[in-house]
Design a protein around this motif. Structure first.
Motif, PDB file in Angstrom:
ATOM      1  N   LEU A 147      11.846  -0.461  39.708  1.00 26.88           N
ATOM      2  CA  LEU A 147      10.664   0.302  40.114  1.00 26.88           C
ATOM      3  C   LEU A 147       9.643   0.394  38.982  1.00 26.88           C
ATOM      4  CD1 LEU A 147      12.216   3.212  42.216  1.00 26.88           C
ATOM      5  CD2 LEU A 147      10.757   1.345  43.018  1.00 26.88           C
ATOM      6  N   LYS A 148      10.181   0.600  37.752  1.00 26.10           N
ATOM      7  CA  LYS A 148       9.302   0.757  36.589  1.00 26.10           C
ATOM      8  C   LYS A 148       8.481  -0.521  36.358  1.00 26.10           C
ATOM      9  CE  LYS A 148      11.319   0.974  32.582  1.00 26.10           C
ATOM     10  NZ  LYS A 148      12.320   1.398  31.633  1.00 26.10           N
ATOM     11  N   ILE A 149       9.169  -1.679  36.373  1.00 24.02           N
ATOM     12  CA  ILE A 149       8.464  -2.951  36.124  1.00 24.02           C
ATOM     13  C   ILE A 149       7.472  -3.239  37.251  1.00 24.02           C
ATOM     14  CG2 ILE A 149       8.728  -5.444  35.844  1.00 24.02           C
ATOM     15  CD1 ILE A 149      11.438  -5.002  34.639  1.00 24.02           C
ATOM     16  N   ASN A 150       7.933  -3.032  38.474  1.00 22.39           N
ATOM     17  CA  ASN A 150       7.046  -3.343  39.607  1.00 22.39           C
ATOM     18  C   ASN A 150       5.786  -2.480  39.593  1.00 22.39           C
ATOM     19  OD1 ASN A 150       8.230  -5.501  40.788  1.00 22.39           O
ATOM     20  ND2 ASN A 150       9.297  -4.365  42.383  1.00 22.39           N
ATOM     21  N   LYS A 151       5.960  -1.210  39.220  1.00 21.52           N
ATOM     22  CA  LYS A 151       4.808  -0.304  39.181  1.00 21.52           C
ATOM     23  C   LYS A 151       3.768  -0.852  38.187  1.00 21.52           C
ATOM     24  CE  LYS A 151       3.890   4.557  38.689  1.00 21.52           C
ATOM     25  NZ  LYS A 151       4.363   5.790  38.133  1.00 21.52           N
ATOM     26  N   GLU A 152       4.264  -1.275  37.027  1.00 18.68           N
ATOM     27  CA  GLU A 152       3.349  -1.760  36.002  1.00 18.68           C
ATOM     28  C   GLU A 152       2.725  -3.112  36.395  1.00 18.68           C
ATOM     29  OE1 GLU A 152       4.795  -0.838  32.235  1.00 18.68           O
ATOM     30  OE2 GLU A 152       3.023  -1.590  31.185  1.00 18.68           O
ATOM     31  N   CYS A 153       3.549  -3.985  36.986  1.00 19.02           N
ATOM     32  CA  CYS A 153       3.020  -5.290  37.436  1.00 19.02           C
ATOM     33  C   CYS A 153       1.931  -5.091  38.487  1.00 19.02           C
ATOM     34  CB  CYS A 153       4.128  -6.159  38.031  1.00 19.02           C
ATOM     35  SG  CYS A 153       5.171  -6.920  36.793  1.00 19.02           S
ATOM     36  N   LYS A 154       2.199  -4.173  39.429  1.00 17.08           N
ATOM     37  CA  LYS A 154       1.213  -3.950  40.502  1.00 17.08           C
ATOM     38  C   LYS A 154      -0.079  -3.391  39.912  1.00 17.08           C
ATOM     39  CE  LYS A 154       4.535  -2.960  44.107  1.00 17.08           C
ATOM     40  NZ  LYS A 154       5.193  -1.879  44.781  1.00 17.08           N
ATOM     41  N   ARG A 155       0.070  -2.462  38.969  1.00 15.86           N
ATOM     42  CA  ARG A 155      -1.120  -1.824  38.381  1.00 15.86           C
ATOM     43  C   ARG A 155      -1.940  -2.834  37.575  1.00 15.86           C
ATOM     44  NH1 ARG A 155      -2.214   0.812  33.580  1.00 15.86           N
ATOM     45  NH2 ARG A 155      -0.079   0.584  32.809  1.00 15.86           N
ATOM     46  N   LEU A 156      -1.270  -3.653  36.770  1.00 19.04           N
ATOM     47  CA  LEU A 156      -2.009  -4.528  35.869  1.00 19.04           C
ATOM     48  C   LEU A 156      -2.348  -5.889  36.490  1.00 19.04           C
ATOM     49  CD1 LEU A 156      -0.177  -3.852  32.482  1.00 19.04           C
ATOM     50  CD2 LEU A 156      -2.334  -2.915  33.275  1.00 19.04           C
ATOM     51  N   LEU A 157      -1.403  -6.429  37.276  1.00 20.49           N
ATOM     52  CA  LEU A 157      -1.610  -7.798  37.769  1.00 20.49           C
ATOM     53  C   LEU A 157      -1.927  -7.861  39.265  1.00 20.49           C
ATOM     54  CD1 LEU A 157       1.377  -9.510  35.881  1.00 20.49           C
ATOM     55  CD2 LEU A 157      -1.020  -9.434  35.179  1.00 20.49           C
ATOM     56  N   GLY A 158      -1.586  -6.771  39.995  1.00 19.40           N
ATOM     57  CA  GLY A 158      -1.918  -6.744  41.423  1.00 19.40           C
ATOM     58  C   GLY A 158      -0.775  -7.149  42.334  1.00 19.40           C
ATOM     59  N   PHE A 159       0.379  -7.507  41.783  1.00 16.40           N
ATOM     60  CA  PHE A 159       1.529  -7.839  42.634  1.00 16.40           C
ATOM     61  C   PHE A 159       2.820  -7.469  41.905  1.00 16.40           C
ATOM     62  CE2 PHE A 159      -0.001 -11.659  40.448  1.00 16.40           C
ATOM     63  CZ  PHE A 159       1.100 -12.006  39.688  1.00 16.40           C
ATOM     64  N   PRO A 160       3.914  -7.256  42.683  1.00 10.60           N
ATOM     65  CA  PRO A 160       5.183  -6.877  42.033  1.00 10.60           C
ATOM     66  C   PRO A 160       5.870  -8.091  41.425  1.00 10.60           C
ATOM     67  CG  PRO A 160       5.502  -7.119  44.390  1.00 10.60           C
ATOM     68  CD  PRO A 160       4.037  -7.365  44.138  1.00 10.60           C
ATOM     69  N   ALA A 161       6.863  -7.858  40.551  1.00  9.01           N
ATOM     70  CA  ALA A 161       7.640  -8.970  39.986  1.00  9.01           C
ATOM     71  C   ALA A 161       8.536  -9.578  41.053  1.00  9.01           C
ATOM     72  CB  ALA A 161       8.482  -8.474  38.814  1.00  9.01           C
ATOM     73  N   ALA A 162       9.141  -8.731  41.886  1.00  5.78           N
ATOM     74  CA  ALA A 162       9.983  -9.158  43.017  1.00  5.78           C
ATOM     75  C   ALA A 162      10.209  -7.909  43.869  1.00  5.78           C
ATOM     76  CB  ALA A 162      11.309  -9.719  42.516  1.00  5.78           C
ATOM     77  N   PRO A 163      10.481  -8.069  45.173  1.00  7.74           N
ATOM     78  CA  PRO A 163      10.571  -6.876  46.031  1.00  7.74           C
ATOM     79  C   PRO A 163      11.724  -5.944  45.630  1.00  7.74           C
ATOM     80  CG  PRO A 163      10.513  -8.890  47.339  1.00  7.74           C
ATOM     81  CD  PRO A 163      10.676  -9.308  45.921  1.00  7.74           C
ATOM     82  N   ASP A 164      11.441  -4.639  45.610  1.00  6.99           N
ATOM     83  CA  ASP A 164      12.460  -3.638  45.251  1.00  6.99           C
ATOM     84  C   ASP A 164      13.601  -3.632  46.257  1.00  6.99           C
ATOM     85  OD1 ASP A 164      10.621  -2.718  43.366  1.00  6.99           O
ATOM     86  OD2 ASP A 164       9.710  -1.389  44.861  1.00  6.99           O
ATOM     87  N   ASP A 165      13.250  -3.893  47.541  1.00 12.97           N
ATOM     88  CA  ASP A 165      14.239  -3.718  48.600  1.00 12.97           C
ATOM     89  C   ASP A 165      15.069  -4.979  48.874  1.00 12.97           C
ATOM     90  OD1 ASP A 165      11.960  -4.971  49.435  1.00 12.97           O
ATOM     91  OD2 ASP A 165      11.984  -4.136  51.451  1.00 12.97           O
ATOM     92  N   LEU A 166      14.861  -6.043  48.101  1.00 14.19           N
ATOM     93  CA  LEU A 166      15.650  -7.274  48.298  1.00 14.19           C
ATOM     94  C   LEU A 166      16.201  -7.740  46.948  1.00 14.19           C
ATOM     95  CD1 LEU A 166      13.059  -9.119  50.589  1.00 14.19           C
ATOM     96  CD2 LEU A 166      15.283  -8.271  51.340  1.00 14.19           C
ATOM     97  N   PRO A 167      17.048  -6.942  46.304  1.00 13.76           N
ATOM     98  CA  PRO A 167      17.479  -7.332  44.955  1.00 13.76           C
ATOM     99  C   PRO A 167      18.440  -8.518  44.917  1.00 13.76           C
ATOM    100  CG  PRO A 167      18.474  -5.240  45.595  1.00 13.76           C
ATOM    101  CD  PRO A 167      17.511  -5.610  46.690  1.00 13.76           C
ATOM    102  N   LYS A 168      19.323  -8.641  45.908  1.00 11.80           N
ATOM    103  CA  LYS A 168      20.396  -9.639  45.796  1.00 11.80           C
ATOM    104  C   LYS A 168      20.167 -10.836  46.711  1.00 11.80           C
ATOM    105  CE  LYS A 168      23.609  -5.894  45.262  1.00 11.80           C
ATOM    106  NZ  LYS A 168      24.293  -5.120  46.260  1.00 11.80           N
ATOM    107  N   ALA A 169      20.808 -11.952  46.351  1.00 11.65           N
ATOM    108  CA  ALA A 169      20.669 -13.164  47.159  1.00 11.65           C
ATOM    109  C   ALA A 169      21.111 -12.909  48.601  1.00 11.65           C
ATOM    110  CB  ALA A 169      21.483 -14.296  46.547  1.00 11.65           C
ATOM    111  N   ASP A 170      22.152 -12.073  48.776  1.00  7.72           N
ATOM    112  CA  ASP A 170      22.632 -11.794  50.141  1.00  7.72           C
ATOM    113  C   ASP A 170      21.555 -11.096  50.978  1.00  7.72           C
ATOM    114  OD1 ASP A 170      25.021 -13.002  49.977  1.00  7.72           O
ATOM    115  OD2 ASP A 170      26.200 -11.176  49.627  1.00  7.72           O
ATOM    116  N   ASP A 171      20.757 -10.238  50.322  1.00  6.15           N
ATOM    117  CA  ASP A 171      19.671  -9.573  51.052  1.00  6.15           C
ATOM    118  C   ASP A 171      18.693 -10.619  51.602  1.00  6.15           C
ATOM    119  OD1 ASP A 171      20.709  -7.081  50.260  1.00  6.15           O
ATOM    120  OD2 ASP A 171      19.610  -7.158  48.364  1.00  6.15           O
ATOM    121  N   TRP A 172      18.429 -11.655  50.775  1.00 13.50           N
ATOM    122  CA  TRP A 172      17.489 -12.704  51.190  1.00 13.50           C
ATOM    123  C   TRP A 172      18.084 -13.553  52.302  1.00 13.50           C
ATOM    124  CZ3 TRP A 172      12.486 -13.100  49.577  1.00 13.50           C
ATOM    125  CH2 TRP A 172      12.127 -12.228  48.540  1.00 13.50           C
ATOM    126  N   LYS A 173      19.383 -13.837  52.159  1.00 15.90           N
ATOM    127  CA  LYS A 173      20.030 -14.649  53.197  1.00 15.90           C
ATOM    128  C   LYS A 173      19.971 -13.903  54.533  1.00 15.90           C
ATOM    129  CE  LYS A 173      23.930 -15.881  50.796  1.00 15.90           C
ATOM    130  NZ  LYS A 173      25.248 -16.409  50.674  1.00 15.90           N
TER     131      LYS A 173
END
Ligand SMILES: C[S@@+](CC[C@H](N)C(=O)[O-])C[C@H]1O[C@@H](n2cnc3c(N)ncnc32)[C@H](O)[C@@H]1O
Length: 250
Positions: A147-173
């Motif tokens: 959450l901390k990294i994504n908040k900063e990425c969104k604020r400075l760059l406009g997009f998150p590093a990766a979605p908070d709600d899909l951390p693992k490969a199984d979530d993506w599958k």
């Protein structure tokens, strides 16, 4: 910024990871069409067009990327279409069931993945292939760090590093399967060369880069933010996992 600097293979693992991804594409004929989501400066497309007879459609939101891709792909112009679209809001500008394969490198995770997978499913022909790579949070980065990294990425760059709600490969599958795909491969890239090596293929001399930065203050701002975030979170960054997924439209 990366487009201005003419940087290619902008994903962890660089060209090596691209070679691996392309190895999963089917051997199709001249009439086949491949779409690339976030084509960047066209380095992946060049490899693809050298090897396969396919027609190619590159989608990207950034004019600087598309300009560089246009000149890099000029030897193949009769087989190439480059289309500017913002996939946060635009649908894929191609008809349903018209595409044989879709590739995407280091971009799906910064878009809305479910919408993108649904779009991929819509435009692919039956049996069509989706092959993509990206950096996922993995098992070891804690939810609060994510959450901390994504908040900063969104604020400075406009997009998150990766979605908070899909951390693992199984979530993506699971997400791809819920959109109708059959998973053919989900592989973690293990080699250290696959970890966080970005900005390969830059051909711009340092001095030219410096001039670009000094005459374009917006570029300078993003260059600074990009480096600041990379430095601040380097350790956590390196814990992230790089994956390749290959799926088929059933
Ligand atoms: C990390 S770069 C990867 C570029 C290329 N796939 C490669 O591996 O070198 C992400 C690419 O996606 C594009 N992109 C980012 N957001 C986008 C959006 N909303 N719609 C379309 N393209 C986007 C960027 O302009 C950039 O070219």
């Amino acid at each position: 910024m990366h487009g201005n600097f003419n940087r290619g293979f902008l994903h962890p693992g660089g060209k090596q990871a691209t070679e691996k991804l392309l190895s999963f594409l089917p051997q199709l004929g001249k009439e086949s069409i491949v779409v690339e989501i976030g084509c960047g400066t066209g380095e992946t497309a060049k490899l693809l067009l050298e090897r396969f007879p396919y027609s190619y459609i590159g989608l990207d939101a950034a004019p600087a990327m598309l300009d560089k891709a246009k000149s890099a792909l000029s030897p193949y112009s009769d087989r190439v279409s480059l289309i500017k679209c913002d996939l946060r809001v635009d649908l894929f500008p191609v008809p349903a069931e018209s595409i044989d394969a879709i590739i995407a490198e280091s971009v799906i995770a910064i878009l809305a993945p479910q919408t993108i997978f649904r779009e991929c499913y819509r435009v692919l022909k039956r049996g069509g292939i989706l092959a993509w790579n990206d950096r996922l949070w993995g098992e070891t980065v804690s939810p609060s760090d994510r959450l901390k990294i994504n908040k900063e990425c969104k604020r400075l760059l406009g997009f998150p590093a990766a979605p908070d709600d899909l951390p693992k490969a199984d979530d993506w599958k699971n997400l791809m399967e819920s959109c109708g795909f059959k998973i053919l491969l989900a592989e973690k890239l293990l080699s250290s060369t696959h970890v966080a090596r970005l900005h390969q293929g830059s051909v711009m001399p340092k001095r030219t880069k410096l001039v670009h930065l000094l005459v374009n203050l917006n570029l300078l701002r993003f260059w600074y933010y990009d480096r600041a975030i990379e430095r601040k979170y380097r350790e956590l960054w390196q814990k992230m996992e790089n994956w390749i997924f290959v799926a088929k439209k059933g």
